[in-house]
Motif scaffolding. Structure first.
Motif, PDB file in Angstrom:
ATOM      1  N   ASP A  99     -15.089  18.291  31.992  1.00  0.00           N
ATOM      2  CA  ASP A  99     -14.834  17.807  30.642  1.00  0.00           C
ATOM      3  C   ASP A  99     -16.009  18.018  29.711  1.00  0.00           C
ATOM      4  O   ASP A  99     -16.209  17.272  28.767  1.00  0.00           O
ATOM      5  CB  ASP A  99     -14.461  16.320  30.675  1.00  0.00           C
ATOM      6  CG  ASP A  99     -15.575  15.493  31.270  1.00  0.00           C
ATOM      7  OD1 ASP A  99     -15.540  14.267  31.107  1.00  0.00           O
ATOM      8  OD2 ASP A  99     -16.488  16.076  31.885  1.00  0.00           O
ATOM      9  N   GLU A 100     -16.803  19.019  30.020  1.00  0.00           N
ATOM     10  CA  GLU A 100     -17.902  19.330  29.118  1.00  0.00           C
ATOM     11  C   GLU A 100     -17.771  20.763  28.672  1.00  0.00           C
ATOM     12  O   GLU A 100     -17.148  21.573  29.318  1.00  0.00           O
ATOM     13  CB  GLU A 100     -19.241  19.157  29.826  1.00  0.00           C
ATOM     14  CG  GLU A 100     -19.635  17.716  30.006  1.00  0.00           C
ATOM     15  CD  GLU A 100     -20.918  17.617  30.781  1.00  0.00           C
ATOM     16  OE1 GLU A 100     -21.318  18.629  31.373  1.00  0.00           O
ATOM     17  OE2 GLU A 100     -21.514  16.534  30.773  1.00  0.00           O
ATOM     18  N   GLN A 136     -29.167  20.732  28.944  1.00  0.00           N
ATOM     19  CA  GLN A 136     -28.615  19.426  28.652  1.00  0.00           C
ATOM     20  C   GLN A 136     -28.911  19.004  27.221  1.00  0.00           C
ATOM     21  O   GLN A 136     -28.072  18.415  26.548  1.00  0.00           O
ATOM     22  CB  GLN A 136     -29.200  18.369  29.599  1.00  0.00           C
ATOM     23  CG  GLN A 136     -28.753  18.522  31.027  1.00  0.00           C
ATOM     24  CD  GLN A 136     -27.281  18.269  31.191  1.00  0.00           C
ATOM     25  OE1 GLN A 136     -26.749  17.309  30.663  1.00  0.00           O
ATOM     26  NE2 GLN A 136     -26.609  19.149  31.896  1.00  0.00           N
ATOM     27  N   LEU A 157     -25.097  21.495  26.240  1.00  0.00           N
ATOM     28  CA  LEU A 157     -23.895  20.876  26.789  1.00  0.00           C
ATOM     29  C   LEU A 157     -23.518  19.632  26.017  1.00  0.00           C
ATOM     30  O   LEU A 157     -24.281  18.704  25.899  1.00  0.00           O
ATOM     31  CB  LEU A 157     -24.118  20.496  28.255  1.00  0.00           C
ATOM     32  CG  LEU A 157     -24.013  21.660  29.226  1.00  0.00           C
ATOM     33  CD1 LEU A 157     -24.330  21.175  30.615  1.00  0.00           C
ATOM     34  CD2 LEU A 157     -22.610  22.216  29.210  1.00  0.00           C
ATOM     35  N   ALA A 206     -22.658  -2.075  26.663  1.00  0.00           N
ATOM     36  CA  ALA A 206     -23.140  -2.381  28.006  1.00  0.00           C
ATOM     37  C   ALA A 206     -24.269  -3.376  27.858  1.00  0.00           C
ATOM     38  O   ALA A 206     -25.118  -3.228  27.004  1.00  0.00           O
ATOM     39  CB  ALA A 206     -23.643  -1.111  28.676  1.00  0.00           C
ATOM     40  N   ARG A 207     -24.254  -4.406  28.634  1.00  0.00           N
ATOM     41  CA  ARG A 207     -25.360  -5.325  28.528  1.00  0.00           C
ATOM     42  C   ARG A 207     -25.893  -5.578  29.931  1.00  0.00           C
ATOM     43  O   ARG A 207     -25.255  -5.223  30.919  1.00  0.00           O
ATOM     44  CB  ARG A 207     -24.895  -6.638  27.893  1.00  0.00           C
ATOM     45  CG  ARG A 207     -23.594  -7.078  28.522  1.00  0.00           C
ATOM     46  CD  ARG A 207     -23.150  -8.423  28.078  1.00  0.00           C
ATOM     47  NE  ARG A 207     -21.971  -8.746  28.842  1.00  0.00           N
ATOM     48  CZ  ARG A 207     -22.002  -9.111  30.119  1.00  0.00           C
ATOM     49  NH1 ARG A 207     -23.140  -9.207  30.761  1.00  0.00           N
ATOM     50  NH2 ARG A 207     -20.900  -9.361  30.772  1.00  0.00           N
ATOM     51  N   ARG A 208     -27.056  -6.170  29.994  1.00  0.00           N
ATOM     52  CA  ARG A 208     -27.651  -6.414  31.283  1.00  0.00           C
ATOM     53  C   ARG A 208     -26.759  -7.337  32.093  1.00  0.00           C
ATOM     54  O   ARG A 208     -26.424  -8.418  31.661  1.00  0.00           O
ATOM     55  CB  ARG A 208     -29.025  -7.037  31.108  1.00  0.00           C
ATOM     56  CG  ARG A 208     -29.713  -7.211  32.412  1.00  0.00           C
ATOM     57  CD  ARG A 208     -31.162  -7.584  32.209  1.00  0.00           C
ATOM     58  NE  ARG A 208     -31.819  -7.653  33.499  1.00  0.00           N
ATOM     59  CZ  ARG A 208     -31.823  -8.730  34.257  1.00  0.00           C
ATOM     60  NH1 ARG A 208     -31.256  -9.825  33.842  1.00  0.00           N
ATOM     61  NH2 ARG A 208     -32.406  -8.721  35.432  1.00  0.00           N
ATOM     62  N   MET A 265     -26.696  11.182  20.108  1.00  0.00           N
ATOM     63  CA  MET A 265     -26.462  10.928  21.523  1.00  0.00           C
ATOM     64  C   MET A 265     -25.023  10.472  21.717  1.00  0.00           C
ATOM     65  O   MET A 265     -24.457   9.779  20.878  1.00  0.00           O
ATOM     66  CB  MET A 265     -27.407   9.839  22.038  1.00  0.00           C
ATOM     67  CG  MET A 265     -28.859  10.227  21.894  1.00  0.00           C
ATOM     68  SD  MET A 265     -29.294  11.568  23.020  1.00  0.00           S
ATOM     69  CE  MET A 265     -29.826  12.782  21.855  1.00  0.00           C
ATOM     70  N   SER A 266     -24.436  10.833  22.784  1.00  0.00           N
ATOM     71  CA  SER A 266     -23.026  10.489  23.008  1.00  0.00           C
ATOM     72  C   SER A 266     -22.897   8.997  23.267  1.00  0.00           C
ATOM     73  O   SER A 266     -23.775   8.355  23.825  1.00  0.00           O
ATOM     74  CB  SER A 266     -22.485  11.267  24.191  1.00  0.00           C
ATOM     75  OG  SER A 266     -23.352  11.155  25.290  1.00  0.00           O
ATOM     76  N   ALA A 267     -21.769   8.468  22.893  1.00  0.00           N
ATOM     77  CA  ALA A 267     -21.583   7.020  22.991  1.00  0.00           C
ATOM     78  C   ALA A 267     -21.154   6.619  24.377  1.00  0.00           C
ATOM     79  O   ALA A 267     -20.583   7.402  25.113  1.00  0.00           O
ATOM     80  CB  ALA A 267     -20.512   6.578  21.990  1.00  0.00           C
ATOM     81  N   GLY A 268     -21.438   5.427  24.762  1.00  0.00           N
ATOM     82  CA  GLY A 268     -21.005   4.917  26.062  1.00  0.00           C
ATOM     83  C   GLY A 268     -19.621   4.318  25.951  1.00  0.00           C
ATOM     84  O   GLY A 268     -18.937   4.483  24.936  1.00  0.00           O
ATOM     85  N   GLU A 269     -19.212   3.594  26.973  1.00  0.00           N
ATOM     86  CA  GLU A 269     -17.860   3.053  26.943  1.00  0.00           C
ATOM     87  C   GLU A 269     -17.830   1.690  26.311  1.00  0.00           C
ATOM     88  O   GLU A 269     -17.180   0.794  26.795  1.00  0.00           O
ATOM     89  CB  GLU A 269     -17.310   2.898  28.363  1.00  0.00           C
ATOM     90  CG  GLU A 269     -17.060   4.179  29.068  1.00  0.00           C
ATOM     91  CD  GLU A 269     -18.298   4.645  29.790  1.00  0.00           C
ATOM     92  OE1 GLU A 269     -18.320   5.815  30.157  1.00  0.00           O
ATOM     93  OE2 GLU A 269     -19.228   3.838  29.953  1.00  0.00           O
ATOM     94  N   ARG A 285     -20.255  16.845  25.475  1.00  0.00           N
ATOM     95  CA  ARG A 285     -18.966  16.474  26.024  1.00  0.00           C
ATOM     96  C   ARG A 285     -17.858  16.829  25.043  1.00  0.00           C
ATOM     97  O   ARG A 285     -17.996  16.652  23.854  1.00  0.00           O
ATOM     98  CB  ARG A 285     -18.948  14.982  26.318  1.00  0.00           C
ATOM     99  CG  ARG A 285     -17.805  14.602  27.208  1.00  0.00           C
ATOM    100  CD  ARG A 285     -17.747  13.131  27.358  1.00  0.00           C
ATOM    101  NE  ARG A 285     -18.842  12.622  28.155  1.00  0.00           N
ATOM    102  CZ  ARG A 285     -19.053  11.335  28.348  1.00  0.00           C
ATOM    103  NH1 ARG A 285     -18.265  10.462  27.798  1.00  0.00           N
ATOM    104  NH2 ARG A 285     -20.046  10.912  29.052  1.00  0.00           N
TER     105      ARG A 285
END
Lengths: 620, 114, 270
Positions: free
Chosen positions: C105-106, C257, C261, C8-10, C1-5, C263
């Motif tokens: 960008d994909e 998806q 696809l 991220a937390r609640r 799975m692609s990584a986030g930035e 990124r």
């Protein structure tokens, strides 16, 4: 003529489907087709309105030709009375305006945008004109789904994604409540036609099932209308939806929820609840008043222009709910006038803000300080005119609606509510005036002295707001297209003009009298018979109304100037001891808008439970 | 006994709503939302049921046989399609959230804040 | 799975999760009481006396020559609702396409979440054989269900969904990528839109014919015949087209998806 009525719904649908087929059409042709279709819609609904006004009874048409048999409806009816047709006309006008605006606003919308907007427009027409309870629900859901899709237009940004998500989750729960209400009524009366259910309920009394059905229907519609505490999704969604869609959302979609509550009550529930009007009023005035004040207070410290207008919308929905919640002919007339005037004004303001975004690439008031001067002067004038119209100066904008509302409130013995909506009007207009002052006139420098005593966003938030704005438009061009200015001007002028004609107030009262006459509605829908119309009072403009109008405008301008002034006048007005607690409560309320779907649904449940209990108590 | 189907409908509604409120995963939230919607199917169909009634399809039974209510069945059909449409849209948003922000926790999505 | 930035937390909310749950449990209990009170006023289960349903059961067959009364309700008596419902799906599919369309960008590429060097075997021969063999009969069954909507259980909606599952069979058999190369996407979209437009046009034809919109103006034939019940069959076919197109689009967007696809490496995120 009325046989063609379903075309108001089916026509836009057909064009939308054709859009989906002919994907590779050029951009220019897309715009032209949409604008032409939307204009055709306006002309068509306008013609229906003229037709309805020339008759004494609602115009009824049965889709599929299924005439009712002995008072039992077989098919689905569409009923055109002046109020619902006017609302449909408002929706059609706003769809047309949105297309005109989007023509120059968007970089590359694609046919999907046009198709969705057309379906949205058709759904709103169907919703306003429907005479069948389940049909109302179907168009409610159609409006909602297209709205979710339009809100998610730039779902690669986190704002639109979250906004669309909470929008969809909240409104879907609301729709389930509506279905519960429909199921209950169907079980009791065996019918789905509004008039037929009304007849069946009229002789019963308000037992648990009837009260529950009314409660659930109202809860669902209040979610759509964004009454507090069902409103959290709106502030997020309207701030991030593409501006042409916001024009329609704010201008008419939220008001449709209030319309539905009124429609459902006056065609079906007036029979059993007539004895409980006094207590019912209290419940609705509570919810309406809280909504009006909540929206007004929270919009004062918004610097994101679209979010500011979102809270203005919430506040004015509260005022419309107050009008409906007075449960009288005058109250309905007041709500109708308010919806018309405020809706047009809000739509015009959104177009104006859109023009600013288009020109400057920014949507944050602080960032836009003085940048609004790049925008042509007429647009600034339109913006200020719109803001003043929200306050309701004598003979302009929301004035007619407010004065009828004042009358209505006093007539049923609830004059105290006048204070609430005058305060709300003052605060909302002040917020918009302040924004205009900062953006267009360069007053109220934001840098060191922040005039808002309760804090301001950090730099990174301001920047992120602007990223959002820029991605939507065609970059920062040199000129503002005249069509945008013209659209904004036309909308604001229309909104202001609502109060210029006293005849409009009389027409609204007549329309409201017809709207609230359950027996006449049932007679014409089920039997084609005509009952005489009750007399309506003649409400002249009195000194009190003018006084309130001047007070509203004066208050709004005064507060805006005070807030914009370079010295910390506002802060010094608040006694030191109170500043801490006030600031604490204020920030707590603001943080309730957390952006988390779970929180929003929780507040929805709390609101639903509270409303249900109050309604049960009111009808015991 | 005769209230049981309706009691179950209420239960399903509330349990689904609880799931929506306490969800930590977007896909879970969407499925809970469809559970909430399915409570209405049960309610509608429960209303239209007739004891010992046949289905309202008269191709192989004489036209005057006692049959259940066809209207609620049609309403439920409409309802199911609506539910499917909303679910599809929400799942697309979930996929987008995962793709763009790497998280499926609804509480971590960042709204536009002022 | 692609990584986030990044982590991220609640985020902080004004009310904690525990408070949220407690608030909901209290209001949920109140709602339960309210709903029970409301539903207590309903007629007993099994004791149905509603006028609408009883009347329709009696008149639908002689009037409309349709033996499936539910289809008669959906496509004739309450056809306006079905128009709205059809467009709800239409709008949802448009929205879905809007959300999941390929961004700048994909790019397309084979799935990359397999471990390096791992041999991935495709579906077994038995699975491939069975799934491909089932595609034909599925489409045939769908056509049958749609065509007999007014007679036996079924109709446009049910048949359309069955037809769309034929795509799932292809996916299960591991042939999805191959199909995608030859899949005529515009054809699918045209199918969906034609179905939607077709429904409206049939309704308008009623107007042109001089009766009402969505009137059942075609000759009704004899009950039990495939060519009976007038416009109901046509509307059923239109809806079948629309639902097939719509669901195939939904399924293929989601499958795209997961499979295709990805990124572009190093692209700007968010």
């Amino acid at each position: 003529m009325e046989k063609l009525a379903p075309l108001a719904v089916a026509g836009p649908f057909l064009i939308a489907a054709l859009f989906a087929i002919s994907m590779p059409l050029s951009r220019r042709r897309d715009d032209i087709v949409s604008i032409v279709t939307a204009s055709a819609g306006v002309v068509f609904v306008g013609a229906m309105l003229i037709d309805v006004l020339s008759r004494d009874v609602p115009v009824v048409t049965w889709v599929g030709g299924w005439q009712p048999r002995a008072g039992v409806a077989l098919g689905i009816s569409m009923a055109f009375d002046p109020l619902s047709t006017s609302l449909a006309l408002l929706a059609a006008v706003l769809v047309c305006a949105a297309f005109l605006f989007a023509w120059r606003y968007f970089a590359t919308p694609g046919p999907i945008f046009h198709a969705l907007m057309l379906v949205f427009g058709g759904a709103m027409a169907g919703f306003c004109l429907s005479g069948d309870l389940f049909n109302l629900f179907v168009f409610f859901e159609l409006m909602s789904v297209t709205a979710y899709a339009l809100t998610a237009y730039r779902s690669e940004e986190s704002g639109p994604l979250q906004g669309a998500l909470t929008f969809a989750v909240s409104n879907t729960v609301g729709a389930v409540f509506i279905l519960f209400g429909i199921a209950l009524l169907y079980a009791r009366t065996g019918a789905l036609n509004l008039a037929q259910i009304g007849v069946a309920l009229a002789h019963g009394h308000a037992d648990g099932l009837v009260v529950g059905a009314f409660a659930f229907l109202c809860i669902g519609f209040m979610v759509k209308a964004a009454v507090v505490p069902f409103h959290f999704w709106l502030a997020d969604a309207y701030a991030v939806a593409p501006t042409p869609a916001c024009v329609i959302f704010s201008g008419v979609m939220s008001d449709l929820g209030i319309y539905a509550i009124a429609r459902v009550y006056w065609t079906m529930f007036d029979g059993p609840f007539h004895a409980h009007l006094e207590t019912l009023r209290l419940v609705f005035l509570l919810f309406g008043g809280v909504t009006a004040l909540w929206g007004a207070v929270l919009c004062l410290a918004q610097h994101h222009l679209k979010r500011l207008l979102a809270f203005v919308t919430i506040s004015q929905i509260g005022m419309a709910l107050i009008g409906v919640g007075l449960f009288s002919t005058e109250g309905i007339a007041a709500a109708a006038l308010l919806i018309a005037a405020d809706g047009l004004l809000r739509a015009g303001l959104f177009v104006a803000i859109g023009a600013v975004i288009h020109r400057t690439g920014s949507v944050n008031e602080l960032r836009l300080y003085r940048l609004g001067r790049q925008v042509p002067r007429p647009l600034a004038a339109i913006f200020f005119a719109g803001a003043l119209g929200l306050a309701g100066p004598p003979f302009l904008g929301a004035f007619s609606g407010k004065r009828v509302l004042e009358h209505a409130a006093i007539d049923v013995g609830h004059g105290w509510i006048i204070v609430v909506f005058v305060v709300a009007a003052i605060l909302t207009a002040a917020a918009v005036l302040r924004a205009g002052g900062r953006v267009f006139l360069g007053w109220g420098a934001p840098a060191e002295d922040d005039p808002i005593p309760f804090g301001r966003p950090t730099g990174s938030e301001v920047e992120r707001d602007d990223d959002e704005a820029e991605a939507e438009t065609t970059g920062a061009p040199d000129t503002t297209p005249p069509v945008m200015i013209a659209t904004a001007g036309a909308l604001v002028a229309g909104g202001l003009a609502i109060s210029l004609f006293p005849a409009l107030v009389d027409k609204a009262l007549d329309a409201a009298a017809r709207f609230t006459d359950r027996a006449a509605y049932a007679a014409v829908v089920l039997h084609g018979a005509k009952l005489p119309l009750p007399d309506t009072p003649n409400l002249g403009v009195d000194a009190l109304a003018i006084l309130f109008g001047l007070l509203s405008v004066g208050g709004a301008v005064g507060i805006a100037l005070a807030v914009l002034s370079p010295r910390h006048r506002v802060r010094e007005l608040v006694p030191l001891r109170l500043r801490g607690p006030l600031r604490g409560t204020y920030w707590a309320v603001r943080r309730l808008h957390s952006g988390q779907a779970g929180d929003y649904v929780t507040w929805l449940s709390v609101g639903a439970a509270t409303f249900g209990v109050l309604l049960a108590a009111a009808t015991r | 006994m005769s209230f049981l189907p309706f009691a179950i409908a209420i239960w399903i509604f509330l349990v689904g709503l609880y799931g929506v409120v306490t969800s930590h995963h977007l896909v879970h939230l969407v499925i809970c939302l469809s559970v909430v919607q399915s409570s209405t199917y049960l309610l509608l169909l429960g209303i239209g049921y007739r004891t010992n009634g046949a289905a309202s399809i008269f191709v192989d039974i004489p036209p005057n046989t006692k049959a259940v209510d066809p209207v609620v069945k049609a309403l439920t059909l409409t309802d199911v399609v609506v539910g499917a449409a909303v679910t599809a849209l929400l799942l697309a948003l979930a996929v987008q959230a995962q793709k763009r922000f790497g998280t499926l926790d609804p509480d971590e999505l960042d709204p536009l804040r002022d | 799975m692609s990584a986030g930035e990044g982590p991220a937390r609640r985020r902080d909310s004004e009310i904690s999760f525990a408070t949220r749950r407690r608030l909901f449990l209290v209001s949920g209990a109140v709602l339960a009481a309210l709903m029970t009170w409301a539903l207590a006023g309903m007629p007993a289960f099994g004791d149905y006396h509603g006028i609408y349903g009883l009347l329709l059961n009696r008149v639908a067959v002689p009037q409309e020559h349709a033996t499936n009364v539910i289809t008669a309700v959906n496509f004739d008596y309450r056809g306006f609702d079905t128009l709205g419902e059809e467009f709800i799906l239409f709008a949802a599919v448009l929205g879905l396409a809007l959300i999941l369309r390929e961004r700048r960008d994909e790019e397309e590429g084979p799935p990359d979440d397999d471990a390096v060097g791992r041999q991935v075997s495709g579906a077994s021969v038995a699975v491939r054989l069975i799934t491909v063999a089932l595609v034909g009969p599925t489409v045939l069954l769908a056509g049958y269900i749609i065509a007999h909507g007014a007679i036996t259980p079924g109709g446009g909606f049910q048949g359309g969904v069955i037809a769309a599952t034929a795509l799932l069979f292809v996916y299960l058999g591991g042939e999805y990528l191959a199909l995608r190369r030859i899949r005529p996407l515009p054809l699918v979209e045209i199918t969906k839109a034609t179905g939607a437009a077709g429904f409206v046009l049939i309704g308008i034809a009623g107007l042109i014919w001089g009766v009402a919109f969505l009137d059942n103006w075609l000759p009704k034939g004899t009950p039990g015949d495939v060519f009976s019940a007038g416009t109901m069959q046509l509307l059923s076919v239109a809806v079948g087209f629309e639902i097939t197109g719509g669901f195939v689009l939904i399924l293929s967007e989601f499958l795209d998806q997961t499979i295709v696809l990805r990124r572009r490496r190093g692209a700007r995120s968010g």
